[in-house]
Design an enzyme around this catalytic site. Sequence first.
Site, mmCIF file in Angstrom:
data_model
loop_
_atom_site.group_PDB
_atom_site.id
_atom_site.type_symbol
_atom_site.label_atom_id
_atom_site.label_comp_id
_atom_site.label_asym_id
_atom_site.label_seq_id
_atom_site.Cartn_x
_atom_site.Cartn_y
_atom_site.Cartn_z
ATOM 1 N N SER A 140 0.842 -1.194 0.000
ATOM 2 C CA SER A 140 0.000 0.000 0.000
ATOM 3 C C SER A 140 0.890 1.261 0.000
ATOM 4 O O SER A 140 1.621 1.480 -0.964
ATOM 5 C CB SER A 140 -0.965 -0.054 1.186
ATOM 6 O OG SER A 140 -2.055 0.810 0.993
ATOM 7 N N HIS A 143 -7.788 -5.877 0.465
ATOM 8 C CA HIS A 143 -6.634 -4.985 0.509
ATOM 9 C C HIS A 143 -5.502 -5.571 1.346
ATOM 10 O O HIS A 143 -4.329 -5.376 1.044
ATOM 11 C CB HIS A 143 -7.058 -3.631 1.077
ATOM 12 C CG HIS A 143 -6.029 -2.558 0.920
ATOM 13 N ND1 HIS A 143 -5.683 -2.014 -0.304
ATOM 14 C CD2 HIS A 143 -5.250 -1.921 1.835
ATOM 15 C CE1 HIS A 143 -4.759 -1.096 -0.141
ATOM 16 N NE2 HIS A 143 -4.461 -1.027 1.146
#
Length: 249
Positions: free
Chosen positions: A91, A224
């Site tokens: 990320s 995610h």
Amino acid sequence: MTGSAWIKRIPGESPVRQQLLCLPHAGGGASAFRPWRQLLPPEVELLIVQYPGREDRIGEPALTDLAELAEGVAGALPDALDAPYTVFGHSMGALVGYELVNVLRQNGFPVPRRLIVSSQFPPGLLPDRGVRDFGDEAVLDLVDWLAGGSSGIRADSRLSAFVAALVRADYEAVETYRPGTAGITVPVSAFCGAGDPAVSPDEVAGWAAWCRAGFDRTVFPGGHFYLRESAAETVAAITGILRREDVLA
């Protein structure tokens, strides 16, 4: 475990043959990657970046400039390098890793064999959601959304306020980042979750336009934070890359 403030070194039980440098997500710290030590081969030393403002660096202000984060890692990294290395960034860490490679090259430091980017848009294409201006509740809603459900952070009001401030600072670094170099000259592998609500596998594939030395993509089940849900599979894929790079070197 040994290391500087910026980089925590967790060796295996064999002499070091390769090193894996891990860069955490927004709001994350070195502890996110410590369980990987048990999953990596014993000859791979685990290096984990600790950004200011969290865990054992909680007394320092969080940095809100991504270039400063990359420069901080770049300044500490040469002293930690004992072998060829690969960078994994999840990320926010993917963007820090991208900028890090360019900073290292510009300063004449050793660059990694490969950059592995995870669950992130390519540089310059990240949508600006304005998270840096969110109130605490909106930030915590975002954390829950990315986690795929309740993160449990709201159970402790002091912890939730701290996490919200930290995530907001990290998003300021991401949302104001402007890459100065259009591409890097090390191979790039992109990892992502098939059900990531924030960035799709097709959007992650856009990293191909930002690398000049080869690109591949691996899609895992999950969201995610697929790397939490499928830690063994994620580390097995990284180990495969490390062994391939070692053979080809």
